[in-house]
Design an enzyme around this catalytic site. Sequence first.
Site, PDB file in Angstrom:
ATOM      1  N   LYS A  11      49.488  36.745  37.999  1.00 34.01           N
ATOM      2  CA  LYS A  11      50.379  35.651  38.399  1.00 34.01           C
ATOM      3  C   LYS A  11      49.793  34.848  39.569  1.00 34.01           C
ATOM      4  O   LYS A  11      48.858  35.302  40.241  1.00 34.01           O
ATOM      5  CB  LYS A  11      51.758  36.237  38.748  1.00 34.01           C
ATOM      6  CG  LYS A  11      52.450  36.897  37.540  1.00 34.01           C
ATOM      7  CD  LYS A  11      53.848  37.398  37.889  1.00 34.01           C
ATOM      8  CE  LYS A  11      54.571  37.958  36.676  1.00 34.01           C
ATOM      9  NZ  LYS A  11      55.948  38.423  36.998  1.00 34.01           N
ATOM     10  N   TYR A  51      58.954  32.819  29.152  1.00 33.49           N
ATOM     11  CA  TYR A  51      60.092  33.464  29.819  1.00 33.49           C
ATOM     12  C   TYR A  51      61.437  33.051  29.215  1.00 33.49           C
ATOM     13  O   TYR A  51      62.474  33.221  29.845  1.00 33.49           O
ATOM     14  CB  TYR A  51      60.056  33.196  31.318  1.00 33.49           C
ATOM     15  CG  TYR A  51      59.103  34.118  32.068  1.00 33.49           C
ATOM     16  CD1 TYR A  51      59.221  35.507  31.987  1.00 33.49           C
ATOM     17  CD2 TYR A  51      58.085  33.609  32.870  1.00 33.49           C
ATOM     18  CE1 TYR A  51      58.353  36.358  32.665  1.00 33.49           C
ATOM     19  CE2 TYR A  51      57.213  34.452  33.553  1.00 33.49           C
ATOM     20  CZ  TYR A  51      57.358  35.826  33.443  1.00 33.49           C
ATOM     21  OH  TYR A  51      56.501  36.670  34.125  1.00 33.49           O
ATOM     22  N   ASN A 114      55.640  39.345  42.119  1.00 34.66           N
ATOM     23  CA  ASN A 114      55.238  40.707  41.722  1.00 34.66           C
ATOM     24  C   ASN A 114      53.916  40.778  40.951  1.00 34.66           C
ATOM     25  O   ASN A 114      53.725  41.653  40.110  1.00 34.66           O
ATOM     26  CB  ASN A 114      56.385  41.423  41.003  1.00 34.66           C
ATOM     27  CG  ASN A 114      56.704  40.841  39.646  1.00 34.66           C
ATOM     28  OD1 ASN A 114      56.144  39.804  39.264  1.00 34.66           O
ATOM     29  ND2 ASN A 114      57.574  41.506  38.907  1.00 34.66           N
ATOM     30  N   HIS A 117      52.057  40.294  35.016  1.00 39.83           N
ATOM     31  CA  HIS A 117      52.947  40.411  33.861  1.00 39.83           C
ATOM     32  C   HIS A 117      52.263  41.243  32.777  1.00 39.83           C
ATOM     33  O   HIS A 117      51.044  41.184  32.626  1.00 39.83           O
ATOM     34  CB  HIS A 117      53.254  39.023  33.285  1.00 39.83           C
ATOM     35  CG  HIS A 117      53.856  39.095  31.910  1.00 39.83           C
ATOM     36  ND1 HIS A 117      55.206  39.288  31.703  1.00 39.83           N
ATOM     37  CD2 HIS A 117      53.279  39.065  30.676  1.00 39.83           C
ATOM     38  CE1 HIS A 117      55.420  39.365  30.387  1.00 39.83           C
ATOM     39  NE2 HIS A 117      54.279  39.231  29.749  1.00 39.83           N
ATOM     40  N   GLU A 128      53.598  36.877  22.702  1.00 40.74           N
ATOM     41  CA  GLU A 128      52.895  36.359  23.876  1.00 40.74           C
ATOM     42  C   GLU A 128      51.406  36.108  23.587  1.00 40.74           C
ATOM     43  O   GLU A 128      50.838  35.118  24.054  1.00 40.74           O
ATOM     44  CB  GLU A 128      53.085  37.318  25.057  1.00 40.74           C
ATOM     45  CG  GLU A 128      54.545  37.355  25.510  1.00 40.74           C
ATOM     46  CD  GLU A 128      54.859  38.382  26.583  1.00 40.74           C
ATOM     47  OE1 GLU A 128      55.997  38.347  27.098  1.00 40.74           O
ATOM     48  OE2 GLU A 128      53.990  39.217  26.912  1.00 40.74           O
TER      49      GLU A 128
END
Length: 150
Positions: A11, A51, A114, A117, A128
Amino acid sequence: MALETTFVMIKPDAVQRGLVGAIVQRFEQKGLKIKAMRLEMPNPATIEKHYEVHKARPFYPGLVKYMTSGPVVPMMVEGESAIAVSRALMGATNPVAGKPGEIRFDFGQHIGRNIIHGSDSAETAAFELGLWFPKGGAQYKRAGDEFLFE
Ligand code: DAT
Ligand code: MG
């Protein structure tokens, strides 16, 4: 147990903090095979689709804003039980709820930043991977696989 392919994405916070190498190393050390990887400014429409399942959640607008704030590193990763193994390497969604050794615990502090992913099921991985790598990944024989697999 089966050979699986999963989707992993480093990320923007981790890219900005210079953690790409340290994170990729965790996957390489485990013996997972990287079949595709790139660094790019994500297309907002791709992040929104990625998402979509969280669209109704209160954190969704902030999540999309964060995920489009800078470059990401999408990866295609293959290995024995790669979906669950990658999730285990990543650790708990909330970085402080996990334990040392997990990527999110070792590198992060906040659920909204965080680090990484990973797909959570075979269905999610297929969706994905199709979204981020429509052309598929590299097909190659990796030196050393005979010492990794019986
Ligand atoms: P995971 O990424 O572990 O699969 P998830 O699918 O439940 O977790 O949520 C997707 C991302 O959304 C997560 O990595 C971080 C963000 N997120 C989840 N819950 C959140 C919350 N309560 N507050 C802020 N961000 C959250
Ligand atoms: Mg998830």
